[in-house]
Scaffold this motif. Structure first.
Motif, PDB file in Angstrom:
ATOM      1  N   MET A   1       0.853  -1.198   0.000  1.00 43.03           N
ATOM      2  CA  MET A   1       0.000   0.000   0.000  1.00 43.03           C
ATOM      3  C   MET A   1       0.890   1.250   0.000  1.00 43.03           C
ATOM      4  O   MET A   1       1.727   1.407   0.886  1.00 43.03           O
ATOM      5  CB  MET A   1      -0.884   0.009   1.250  1.00 43.03           C
ATOM      6  N   PRO A   2       0.787   2.152  -0.981  1.00 40.95           N
ATOM      7  CA  PRO A   2       1.608   3.353  -1.027  1.00 40.95           C
ATOM      8  C   PRO A   2       1.447   4.189   0.237  1.00 40.95           C
ATOM      9  O   PRO A   2       0.365   4.253   0.826  1.00 40.95           O
ATOM     10  CB  PRO A   2       1.080   4.098  -2.259  1.00 40.95           C
ATOM     11  N   GLU A   3       2.548   4.856   0.648  1.00 39.27           N
ATOM     12  CA  GLU A   3       2.515   5.638   1.880  1.00 39.27           C
ATOM     13  C   GLU A   3       1.628   6.868   1.727  1.00 39.27           C
ATOM     14  O   GLU A   3       0.900   7.244   2.633  1.00 39.27           O
ATOM     15  CB  GLU A   3       3.937   6.044   2.266  1.00 39.27           C
ATOM     16  N   ARG A   4       1.725   7.522   0.584  1.00 39.60           N
ATOM     17  CA  ARG A   4       0.931   8.727   0.353  1.00 39.60           C
ATOM     18  C   ARG A   4      -0.354   8.383  -0.408  1.00 39.60           C
ATOM     19  O   ARG A   4      -0.312   7.617  -1.373  1.00 39.60           O
ATOM     20  CB  ARG A   4       1.732   9.759  -0.430  1.00 39.60           C
ATOM     21  N   LEU A   5      -1.458   8.981   0.003  1.00 35.71           N
ATOM     22  CA  LEU A   5      -2.731   8.699  -0.653  1.00 35.71           C
ATOM     23  C   LEU A   5      -2.698   9.072  -2.129  1.00 35.71           C
ATOM     24  O   LEU A   5      -3.287   8.394  -2.968  1.00 35.71           O
ATOM     25  CB  LEU A   5      -3.864   9.452   0.050  1.00 35.71           C
ATOM     26  N   ARG A   6      -1.995  10.145  -2.453  1.00 34.45           N
ATOM     27  CA  ARG A   6      -1.961  10.586  -3.851  1.00 34.45           C
ATOM     28  C   ARG A   6      -1.267   9.570  -4.753  1.00 34.45           C
ATOM     29  O   ARG A   6      -1.462   9.567  -5.967  1.00 34.45           O
ATOM     30  CB  ARG A   6      -1.262  11.942  -3.947  1.00 34.45           C
ATOM     31  N   ASP A   7      -0.423   8.710  -4.154  1.00 34.42           N
ATOM     32  CA  ASP A   7       0.275   7.692  -4.929  1.00 34.42           C
ATOM     33  C   ASP A   7      -0.479   6.363  -4.965  1.00 34.42           C
ATOM     34  O   ASP A   7      -0.010   5.408  -5.602  1.00 34.42           O
ATOM     35  CB  ASP A   7       1.673   7.448  -4.338  1.00 34.42           C
ATOM     36  N   ASP A   8      -1.604   6.306  -4.297  1.00 33.16           N
ATOM     37  CA  ASP A   8      -2.385   5.069  -4.182  1.00 33.16           C
ATOM     38  C   ASP A   8      -3.431   5.039  -5.302  1.00 33.16           C
ATOM     39  O   ASP A   8      -4.431   5.752  -5.250  1.00 33.16           O
ATOM     40  CB  ASP A   8      -3.059   5.022  -2.811  1.00 33.16           C
ATOM     41  N   ALA A   9      -3.191   4.210  -6.315  1.00 28.49           N
ATOM     42  CA  ALA A   9      -4.086   4.178  -7.478  1.00 28.49           C
ATOM     43  C   ALA A   9      -5.497   3.745  -7.095  1.00 28.49           C
ATOM     44  O   ALA A   9      -6.483   4.268  -7.638  1.00 28.49           O
ATOM     45  CB  ALA A   9      -3.523   3.240  -8.544  1.00 28.49           C
ATOM     46  N   VAL A 131      -7.628   1.981   2.985  1.00 31.71           N
ATOM     47  CA  VAL A 131      -6.494   2.876   3.255  1.00 31.71           C
ATOM     48  C   VAL A 131      -5.813   2.607   4.592  1.00 31.71           C
ATOM     49  O   VAL A 131      -4.720   3.131   4.841  1.00 31.71           O
ATOM     50  CB  VAL A 131      -6.932   4.356   3.196  1.00 31.71           C
ATOM     51  N   GLY A 132      -6.447   1.817   5.493  1.00 33.07           N
ATOM     52  CA  GLY A 132      -5.897   1.620   6.828  1.00 33.07           C
ATOM     53  C   GLY A 132      -6.445   2.658   7.790  1.00 33.07           C
ATOM     54  O   GLY A 132      -6.655   3.819   7.410  1.00 33.07           O
ATOM     55  N   ARG A 133      -6.671   2.256   9.027  1.00 37.10           N
ATOM     56  CA  ARG A 133      -7.307   3.156   9.997  1.00 37.10           C
ATOM     57  C   ARG A 133      -6.481   4.406  10.267  1.00 37.10           C
ATOM     58  O   ARG A 133      -7.032   5.478  10.540  1.00 37.10           O
ATOM     59  CB  ARG A 133      -7.569   2.407  11.308  1.00 37.10           C
ATOM     60  N   GLU A 134      -5.146   4.268  10.203  1.00 34.45           N
ATOM     61  CA  GLU A 134      -4.302   5.420  10.519  1.00 34.45           C
ATOM     62  C   GLU A 134      -4.432   6.524   9.473  1.00 34.45           C
ATOM     63  O   GLU A 134      -4.048   7.676   9.711  1.00 34.45           O
ATOM     64  CB  GLU A 134      -2.838   4.981  10.642  1.00 34.45           C
ATOM     65  N   ARG A 135      -4.982   6.200   8.293  1.00 31.48           N
ATOM     66  CA  ARG A 135      -5.126   7.200   7.227  1.00 31.48           C
ATOM     67  C   ARG A 135      -6.582   7.575   6.969  1.00 31.48           C
ATOM     68  O   ARG A 135      -6.868   8.275   5.995  1.00 31.48           O
ATOM     69  CB  ARG A 135      -4.503   6.681   5.930  1.00 31.48           C
ATOM     70  N   VAL A 136      -7.487   7.141   7.846  1.00 28.54           N
ATOM     71  CA  VAL A 136      -8.910   7.419   7.622  1.00 28.54           C
ATOM     72  C   VAL A 136      -9.195   8.917   7.629  1.00 28.54           C
ATOM     73  O   VAL A 136      -9.925   9.431   6.771  1.00 28.54           O
ATOM     74  CB  VAL A 136      -9.776   6.685   8.672  1.00 28.54           C
TER      75      VAL A 136
END
Length: 414
Positions: A1-9, A131-136
Protein backbone atom coordinates in the motif's frame (compact mmCIF):
# COMPACT_ATOMS: atom_id res chain seq x y z
CA UNK A 1 0.00 0.00 0.00
CA UNK A 2 1.61 3.35 -1.03
CA UNK A 3 2.52 5.64 1.88
CA UNK A 4 0.93 8.73 0.35
CA UNK A 5 -2.73 8.70 -0.65
CA UNK A 6 -1.96 10.59 -3.85
CA UNK A 7 0.28 7.69 -4.93
CA UNK A 8 -2.38 5.07 -4.18
CA UNK A 9 -4.09 4.18 -7.48
CA UNK A 10 -6.93 2.34 -5.75
CA UNK A 11 -7.69 5.30 -3.50
CA UNK A 12 -7.60 7.59 -6.51
CA UNK A 13 -10.27 5.39 -8.15
CA UNK A 14 -12.31 5.43 -4.93
CA UNK A 15 -11.95 9.23 -4.73
CA UNK A 16 -12.99 9.59 -8.37
CA UNK A 17 -16.06 7.43 -7.79
CA UNK A 18 -17.08 9.59 -4.84
CA UNK A 19 -16.48 12.78 -6.86
CA UNK A 20 -18.71 11.55 -9.71
CA UNK A 21 -21.43 10.51 -7.27
CA UNK A 22 -21.28 13.74 -5.25
CA UNK A 23 -21.48 15.87 -8.40
CA UNK A 24 -24.64 14.11 -9.53
CA UNK A 25 -26.13 14.19 -6.03
CA UNK A 26 -25.43 17.93 -5.75
CA UNK A 27 -27.26 18.55 -9.01
CA UNK A 28 -30.19 16.50 -7.70
CA UNK A 29 -30.16 18.28 -4.32
CA UNK A 30 -30.85 21.52 -6.20
CA UNK A 31 -32.98 20.32 -9.10
CA UNK A 32 -35.34 18.00 -7.21
CA UNK A 33 -36.84 20.56 -4.75
CA UNK A 34 -36.94 23.18 -7.52
CA UNK A 35 -38.82 20.70 -9.70
CA UNK A 36 -41.37 19.95 -6.98
CA UNK A 37 -41.76 23.65 -6.13
CA UNK A 38 -42.38 24.53 -9.79
CA UNK A 39 -44.84 21.66 -10.24
CA UNK A 40 -46.78 22.24 -7.00
CA UNK A 41 -45.98 25.70 -5.59
CA UNK A 42 -46.23 24.08 -2.14
CA UNK A 43 -43.68 24.84 0.64
CA UNK A 44 -44.68 21.61 2.42
CA UNK A 45 -44.18 19.35 -0.62
CA UNK A 46 -40.89 21.11 -1.37
CA UNK A 47 -39.74 20.49 2.21
CA UNK A 48 -40.88 16.88 1.88
CA UNK A 49 -38.15 16.35 -0.74
CA UNK A 50 -35.51 16.97 1.93
CA UNK A 51 -37.32 14.69 4.37
CA UNK A 52 -37.27 11.90 1.78
CA UNK A 53 -33.50 12.27 1.45
CA UNK A 54 -33.01 10.97 4.99
CA UNK A 55 -36.20 9.01 5.76
CA UNK A 56 -35.03 5.81 3.97
CA UNK A 57 -32.34 5.42 6.62
CA UNK A 58 -35.13 4.88 9.14
CA UNK A 59 -36.52 2.03 7.04
CA UNK A 60 -33.49 0.40 5.46
CA UNK A 61 -30.38 1.75 7.20
CA UNK A 62 -29.92 -1.01 9.78
CA UNK A 63 -30.55 -3.80 7.26
CA UNK A 64 -28.25 -2.18 4.68
CA UNK A 65 -25.44 -1.91 7.22
CA UNK A 66 -25.77 -5.48 8.40
CA UNK A 67 -25.91 -6.89 4.87
CA UNK A 68 -22.99 -4.79 3.64
CA UNK A 69 -20.86 -6.25 6.45
CA UNK A 70 -21.66 -9.73 5.05
CA UNK A 71 -21.56 -9.12 1.32
CA UNK A 72 -18.72 -8.06 -0.97
CA UNK A 73 -18.58 -4.29 -0.53
CA UNK A 74 -17.37 -3.60 -4.08
CA UNK A 75 -20.29 -5.50 -5.59
CA UNK A 76 -22.78 -3.74 -3.31
CA UNK A 77 -21.47 -0.30 -4.30
CA UNK A 78 -21.48 -1.08 -8.05
CA UNK A 79 -24.96 -2.63 -7.97
CA UNK A 80 -26.44 0.28 -6.00
CA UNK A 81 -24.94 2.81 -8.44
CA UNK A 82 -26.31 1.06 -11.53
CA UNK A 83 -29.82 0.58 -10.11
CA UNK A 84 -29.96 4.23 -9.07
CA UNK A 85 -28.89 5.32 -12.57
CA UNK A 86 -32.06 3.67 -13.91
CA UNK A 87 -34.30 5.02 -11.13
CA UNK A 88 -33.22 8.68 -11.32
CA UNK A 89 -33.19 8.47 -15.12
CA UNK A 90 -36.93 7.80 -15.06
CA UNK A 91 -37.60 11.47 -14.18
CA UNK A 92 -36.13 13.08 -17.32
CA UNK A 93 -37.65 10.28 -19.39
CA UNK A 94 -41.13 10.93 -17.94
CA UNK A 95 -40.64 14.67 -18.47
CA UNK A 96 -39.70 14.21 -22.10
CA UNK A 97 -42.78 11.99 -22.58
CA UNK A 98 -45.01 14.60 -20.90
CA UNK A 99 -46.20 12.31 -18.07
CA UNK A 100 -44.16 13.56 -15.10
CA UNK A 101 -46.07 14.16 -11.83
CA UNK A 102 -45.18 15.36 -8.32
CA UNK A 103 -45.93 11.88 -6.97
CA UNK A 104 -43.42 10.35 -9.41
CA UNK A 105 -40.71 12.78 -8.29
CA UNK A 106 -41.33 12.11 -4.59
CA UNK A 107 -41.35 8.33 -5.05
CA UNK A 108 -38.08 8.46 -6.99
CA UNK A 109 -36.53 10.72 -4.33
CA UNK A 110 -37.38 8.15 -1.66
CA UNK A 111 -36.37 5.12 -3.73
CA UNK A 112 -32.99 6.53 -4.76
CA UNK A 113 -32.06 7.23 -1.16
CA UNK A 114 -33.28 3.77 -0.06
CA UNK A 115 -30.93 2.13 -2.56
CA UNK A 116 -28.15 4.52 -1.62
CA UNK A 117 -28.24 3.30 1.99
CA UNK A 118 -26.72 0.03 0.73
CA UNK A 119 -23.97 1.96 -1.09
CA UNK A 120 -23.39 4.02 2.05
CA UNK A 121 -23.17 0.99 4.33
CA UNK A 122 -20.58 -0.63 2.06
CA UNK A 123 -18.73 2.66 1.57
CA UNK A 124 -18.35 3.33 5.31
CA UNK A 125 -16.79 -0.09 5.83
CA UNK A 126 -14.71 -0.05 2.64
CA UNK A 127 -12.62 3.06 3.30
CA UNK A 128 -10.82 1.94 6.52
CA UNK A 129 -10.01 -1.42 4.89
CA UNK A 130 -8.80 0.24 1.69
CA UNK A 131 -6.49 2.88 3.26
CA UNK A 132 -5.90 1.62 6.83
CA UNK A 133 -7.31 3.16 10.00
CA UNK A 134 -4.30 5.42 10.52
CA UNK A 135 -5.13 7.20 7.23
CA UNK A 136 -8.91 7.42 7.62
CA UNK A 137 -8.89 11.09 8.67
CA UNK A 138 -6.64 12.01 5.75
CA UNK A 139 -8.76 9.99 3.32
CA UNK A 140 -12.02 11.51 4.59
CA UNK A 141 -10.45 14.96 4.28
CA UNK A 142 -9.62 14.27 0.63
CA UNK A 143 -13.15 13.05 -0.09
CA UNK A 144 -14.87 15.86 1.80
CA UNK A 145 -12.60 18.49 0.24
CA UNK A 146 -13.67 17.24 -3.19
CA UNK A 147 -17.27 17.29 -2.00
CA UNK A 148 -16.94 20.87 -0.79
CA UNK A 149 -15.33 22.04 -4.03
CA UNK A 150 -18.16 20.42 -5.94
CA UNK A 151 -20.71 22.07 -3.65
CA UNK A 152 -18.98 25.36 -4.38
CA UNK A 153 -18.86 25.04 -8.17
CA UNK A 154 -21.99 23.07 -9.08
CA UNK A 155 -24.77 25.25 -7.56
CA UNK A 156 -23.90 28.45 -9.50
CA UNK A 157 -23.67 26.42 -12.71
CA UNK A 158 -26.89 24.59 -11.92
CA UNK A 159 -28.61 27.88 -11.14
CA UNK A 160 -27.63 29.25 -14.54
CA UNK A 161 -28.68 26.08 -16.35
CA UNK A 162 -32.06 26.07 -14.57
CA UNK A 163 -32.78 29.41 -16.19
CA UNK A 164 -32.88 27.71 -19.61
CA UNK A 165 -33.47 24.00 -18.91
CA UNK A 166 -36.09 22.15 -16.91
CA UNK A 167 -34.84 20.71 -13.60
CA UNK A 168 -36.14 17.35 -14.82
CA UNK A 169 -33.75 17.45 -17.79
CA UNK A 170 -30.89 18.42 -15.47
CA UNK A 171 -31.43 15.22 -13.47
CA UNK A 172 -30.13 13.20 -16.43
CA UNK A 173 -26.66 14.29 -15.24
CA UNK A 174 -27.19 12.47 -11.95
CA UNK A 175 -28.09 9.27 -13.78
CA UNK A 176 -24.84 9.49 -15.75
CA UNK A 177 -22.86 10.20 -12.57
CA UNK A 178 -24.05 6.92 -11.05
CA UNK A 179 -22.77 5.03 -14.10
CA UNK A 180 -19.40 6.80 -13.90
CA UNK A 181 -19.14 6.04 -10.16
CA UNK A 182 -19.83 2.33 -10.77
CA UNK A 183 -17.10 2.20 -13.42
CA UNK A 184 -14.55 3.79 -11.09
CA UNK A 185 -15.39 1.42 -8.20
CA UNK A 186 -15.12 -1.56 -10.56
CA UNK A 187 -11.53 -0.51 -11.29
CA UNK A 188 -10.40 -0.80 -7.65
CA UNK A 189 -8.05 -3.78 -7.36
CA UNK A 190 -7.46 -4.19 -3.61
CA UNK A 191 -10.13 -5.81 -1.48
CA UNK A 192 -12.45 -3.56 0.50
CA UNK A 193 -13.74 -6.42 2.68
CA UNK A 194 -11.90 -8.78 4.99
CA UNK A 195 -12.45 -12.53 4.67
CA UNK A 196 -15.61 -13.68 6.48
CA UNK A 197 -15.14 -17.13 7.95
CA UNK A 198 -17.20 -19.11 10.41
CA UNK A 199 -20.28 -16.91 10.17
CA UNK A 200 -23.69 -18.58 10.26
CA UNK A 201 -25.79 -18.62 7.05
CA UNK A 202 -27.94 -15.56 6.47
CA UNK A 203 -31.42 -16.03 7.93
CA UNK A 204 -33.87 -13.51 9.43
CA UNK A 205 -32.86 -14.40 12.99
CA UNK A 206 -29.15 -14.11 12.12
CA UNK A 207 -29.70 -10.78 10.34
CA UNK A 208 -31.47 -9.29 13.36
CA UNK A 209 -28.70 -10.61 15.62
CA UNK A 210 -26.12 -8.87 13.40
CA UNK A 211 -28.07 -5.63 13.61
CA UNK A 212 -28.31 -5.96 17.39
CA UNK A 213 -24.55 -6.43 17.67
CA UNK A 214 -23.92 -3.16 15.83
CA UNK A 215 -26.47 -1.23 17.88
CA UNK A 216 -25.02 -2.56 21.15
CA UNK A 217 -21.57 -1.31 20.20
CA UNK A 218 -22.96 2.12 19.35
CA UNK A 219 -24.96 2.39 22.58
CA UNK A 220 -22.16 1.13 24.84
CA UNK A 221 -19.38 3.26 23.36
CA UNK A 222 -19.65 6.66 25.12
CA UNK A 223 -17.99 8.67 22.37
CA UNK A 224 -19.90 7.13 19.45
CA UNK A 225 -23.17 7.24 21.38
CA UNK A 226 -22.88 10.90 22.33
CA UNK A 227 -21.73 12.06 18.91
CA UNK A 228 -24.72 10.26 17.41
CA UNK A 229 -27.16 12.02 19.76
CA UNK A 230 -25.74 15.50 19.19
CA UNK A 231 -25.59 14.76 15.47
CA UNK A 232 -29.34 14.07 15.49
CA UNK A 233 -30.07 17.36 17.26
CA UNK A 234 -27.84 19.35 14.92
CA UNK A 235 -29.34 17.57 11.89
CA UNK A 236 -32.82 18.54 13.08
CA UNK A 237 -31.86 22.21 12.70
CA UNK A 238 -29.95 21.64 9.47
CA UNK A 239 -32.68 19.49 7.89
CA UNK A 240 -35.36 22.06 8.64
CA UNK A 241 -33.24 24.87 7.22
CA UNK A 242 -32.29 23.08 4.00
CA UNK A 243 -35.88 21.92 3.48
CA UNK A 244 -36.95 25.56 3.30
CA UNK A 245 -33.98 26.94 1.34
CA UNK A 246 -35.65 27.04 -2.08
CA UNK A 247 -38.68 28.84 -0.65
CA UNK A 248 -36.36 31.07 1.46
CA UNK A 249 -34.44 32.14 -1.64
CA UNK A 250 -37.66 32.90 -3.51
CA UNK A 251 -39.84 34.53 -0.83
CA UNK A 252 -37.37 36.01 1.68
CA UNK A 253 -34.19 36.80 -0.25
CA UNK A 254 -36.16 37.52 -3.47
CA UNK A 255 -33.64 35.90 -5.82
CA UNK A 256 -35.98 33.33 -7.39
CA UNK A 257 -35.25 29.65 -8.01
CA UNK A 258 -32.62 29.95 -10.75
CA UNK A 259 -29.78 32.19 -11.86
CA UNK A 260 -26.32 33.07 -10.54
CA UNK A 261 -27.42 34.58 -7.20
CA UNK A 262 -29.51 31.50 -6.40
CA UNK A 263 -26.55 29.26 -7.21
CA UNK A 264 -24.10 31.34 -5.16
CA UNK A 265 -26.28 31.13 -2.05
CA UNK A 266 -26.55 27.35 -2.40
CA UNK A 267 -22.81 27.06 -3.13
CA UNK A 268 -21.61 29.15 -0.19
CA UNK A 269 -22.10 26.20 2.16
CA UNK A 270 -19.50 24.26 0.17
CA UNK A 271 -16.69 26.73 0.95
CA UNK A 272 -17.25 26.27 4.68
CA UNK A 273 -17.43 22.51 4.26
CA UNK A 274 -14.12 22.53 2.37
CA UNK A 275 -12.44 24.50 5.15
CA UNK A 276 -13.71 21.96 7.71
CA UNK A 277 -12.54 18.96 5.68
CA UNK A 278 -9.08 20.39 4.99
CA UNK A 279 -8.55 21.49 8.57
CA UNK A 280 -9.76 18.34 10.35
CA UNK A 281 -6.62 16.14 9.94
CA UNK A 282 -4.44 18.95 11.31
CA UNK A 283 -6.85 19.58 14.16
CA UNK A 284 -6.86 15.90 15.08
CA UNK A 285 -3.09 15.97 15.48
CA UNK A 286 -3.49 18.61 18.22
CA UNK A 287 -7.03 18.24 19.60
CA UNK A 288 -9.07 15.22 20.70
CA UNK A 289 -12.11 14.34 18.53
CA UNK A 290 -14.40 14.92 21.54
CA UNK A 291 -12.96 18.41 22.05
CA UNK A 292 -13.59 19.31 18.41
CA UNK A 293 -17.26 18.39 18.83
CA UNK A 294 -17.56 20.30 22.12
CA UNK A 295 -16.30 23.57 20.68
CA UNK A 296 -17.69 23.39 17.12
CA UNK A 297 -21.27 22.76 18.26
CA UNK A 298 -21.89 26.13 20.00
CA UNK A 299 -20.48 27.98 17.00
CA UNK A 300 -22.74 25.99 14.68
CA UNK A 301 -25.81 26.66 16.85
CA UNK A 302 -25.27 30.43 16.91
CA UNK A 303 -24.55 30.68 13.19
CA UNK A 304 -27.66 28.66 12.32
CA UNK A 305 -29.88 31.33 13.87
CA UNK A 306 -27.82 34.22 12.48
CA UNK A 307 -28.16 32.80 8.96
CA UNK A 308 -31.96 32.70 9.25
CA UNK A 309 -32.06 36.38 10.26
CA UNK A 310 -29.82 37.98 7.60
CA UNK A 311 -31.76 40.37 5.33
CA UNK A 312 -29.95 40.14 1.97
CA UNK A 313 -28.58 37.41 -0.28
CA UNK A 314 -24.88 38.48 -0.05
CA UNK A 315 -25.08 38.32 3.76
CA UNK A 316 -26.92 35.01 3.47
CA UNK A 317 -24.07 33.59 1.39
CA UNK A 318 -21.46 34.76 3.93
CA UNK A 319 -23.48 33.37 6.84
CA UNK A 320 -23.93 30.02 5.09
CA UNK A 321 -20.20 29.87 4.42
CA UNK A 322 -19.27 30.32 8.09
CA UNK A 323 -22.10 28.13 9.40
CA UNK A 324 -21.16 25.40 6.93
CA UNK A 325 -17.61 25.31 8.32
CA UNK A 326 -18.71 24.66 11.92
CA UNK A 327 -21.60 22.37 10.96
CA UNK A 328 -19.54 20.15 8.67
CA UNK A 329 -16.65 20.00 11.15
CA UNK A 330 -18.99 18.27 13.60
CA UNK A 331 -20.20 15.85 10.90
CA UNK A 332 -16.83 14.88 9.37
CA UNK A 333 -15.23 14.56 12.80
CA UNK A 334 -18.01 12.24 13.99
CA UNK A 335 -17.81 10.00 10.89
CA UNK A 336 -14.01 9.77 11.10
CA UNK A 337 -14.15 8.92 14.81
CA UNK A 338 -16.68 6.12 14.23
CA UNK A 339 -14.56 4.64 11.45
CA UNK A 340 -11.46 4.68 13.65
CA UNK A 341 -12.88 3.11 16.82
CA UNK A 342 -15.29 0.54 15.33
CA UNK A 343 -14.07 -3.05 14.73
CA UNK A 344 -13.84 -3.94 11.01
CA UNK A 345 -16.60 -6.55 11.07
CA UNK A 346 -19.01 -3.97 12.55
CA UNK A 347 -18.11 -0.97 10.37
CA UNK A 348 -21.15 -1.12 8.07
CA UNK A 349 -23.63 -1.75 10.87
CA UNK A 350 -22.33 0.84 13.33
CA UNK A 351 -21.89 3.58 10.74
CA UNK A 352 -25.29 3.09 9.10
CA UNK A 353 -26.93 2.89 12.54
CA UNK A 354 -25.20 6.11 13.55
CA UNK A 355 -26.18 7.77 10.28
CA UNK A 356 -29.75 6.47 10.67
CA UNK A 357 -30.11 7.94 14.14
CA UNK A 358 -28.26 11.21 13.59
CA UNK A 359 -29.11 12.05 9.98
CA UNK A 360 -32.10 9.81 9.30
CA UNK A 361 -34.07 10.72 12.41
CA UNK A 362 -32.81 14.29 12.92
CA UNK A 363 -32.87 15.44 9.30
CA UNK A 364 -36.21 13.82 8.49
CA UNK A 365 -37.99 15.27 11.52
CA UNK A 366 -36.40 18.66 10.96
CA UNK A 367 -37.50 18.74 7.31
CA UNK A 368 -41.08 17.74 8.16
CA UNK A 369 -41.33 20.21 11.04
CA UNK A 370 -39.76 22.87 8.84
CA UNK A 371 -42.39 22.33 6.16
CA UNK A 372 -45.23 22.56 8.69
CA UNK A 373 -43.83 25.61 10.51
CA UNK A 374 -42.99 27.32 7.23
CA UNK A 375 -46.66 27.16 6.21
CA UNK A 376 -47.93 28.46 9.58
CA UNK A 377 -45.27 30.88 10.88
CA UNK A 378 -43.57 31.95 7.69
CA UNK A 379 -40.21 30.81 6.35
CA UNK A 380 -37.88 33.03 8.40
CA UNK A 381 -39.67 32.47 11.72
CA UNK A 382 -39.68 28.71 11.10
CA UNK A 383 -35.93 28.74 10.45
CA UNK A 384 -35.24 30.59 13.69
CA UNK A 385 -37.37 28.16 15.70
CA UNK A 386 -35.55 25.21 14.14
CA UNK A 387 -32.18 26.81 14.77
CA UNK A 388 -32.80 26.78 18.52
CA UNK A 389 -32.57 22.97 18.38
CA UNK A 390 -28.86 23.42 17.82
CA UNK A 391 -28.50 24.58 21.41
CA UNK A 392 -30.03 21.29 22.54
CA UNK A 393 -27.02 19.57 20.97
CA UNK A 394 -24.70 21.91 22.88
CA UNK A 395 -26.41 21.11 26.19
CA UNK A 396 -26.21 17.35 25.61
CA UNK A 397 -22.56 17.48 24.53
CA UNK A 398 -21.35 19.53 27.47
CA UNK A 399 -23.12 17.31 30.03
CA UNK A 400 -21.93 14.06 28.42
CA UNK A 401 -18.83 11.78 28.53
CA UNK A 402 -17.32 13.91 25.75
CA UNK A 403 -15.84 16.20 28.41
CA UNK A 404 -13.94 13.25 29.92
CA UNK A 405 -12.92 11.92 26.50
CA UNK A 406 -11.64 15.37 25.49
CA UNK A 407 -9.09 15.16 28.31
CA UNK A 408 -8.16 11.48 27.78
CA UNK A 409 -4.52 10.72 26.89
CA UNK A 410 -5.65 8.37 24.09
CA UNK A 411 -7.94 10.28 21.67
CA UNK A 412 -9.60 7.04 20.54
CA UNK A 413 -10.17 5.41 23.93
CA UNK A 414 -13.71 4.35 24.80
Amino acid sequence: MPERLRDDADFRRYWLARAFSITGSMVTAIALPVLVYRLSGSPFLTALVSALEAAPYLLAGLFAGALSDRWNRRRVMISADLVNAVVIGSIPLAHWLGVLTVAHVLVVGCLVQSIYTFFDGANFGALPVLVGRERVAQANAAVWTASSLIELMVPPLAGLVLAVLSPATLLALDALSFVASAAAVRGIIRSMSQVREGRPPLRPRVLFADIGEGIRFLVRHPGVRTMTIVGALQSFAGGGFVALMVVWCDRVLHIGTSGLRFGLVFGAWGIGGMAAAVGLPRLLRRVRPAAITLFALPVSAVLGIVTALVPTWPLAAIALLTWGSAYMLVIVNSITYRQQVTPEHLLGRVNTAGRMLSWGVGWTLGAIVGGVLGGHLGVRAAMVVLGVAGFGAVLVAWTSPLRRLAAAPDPLQA
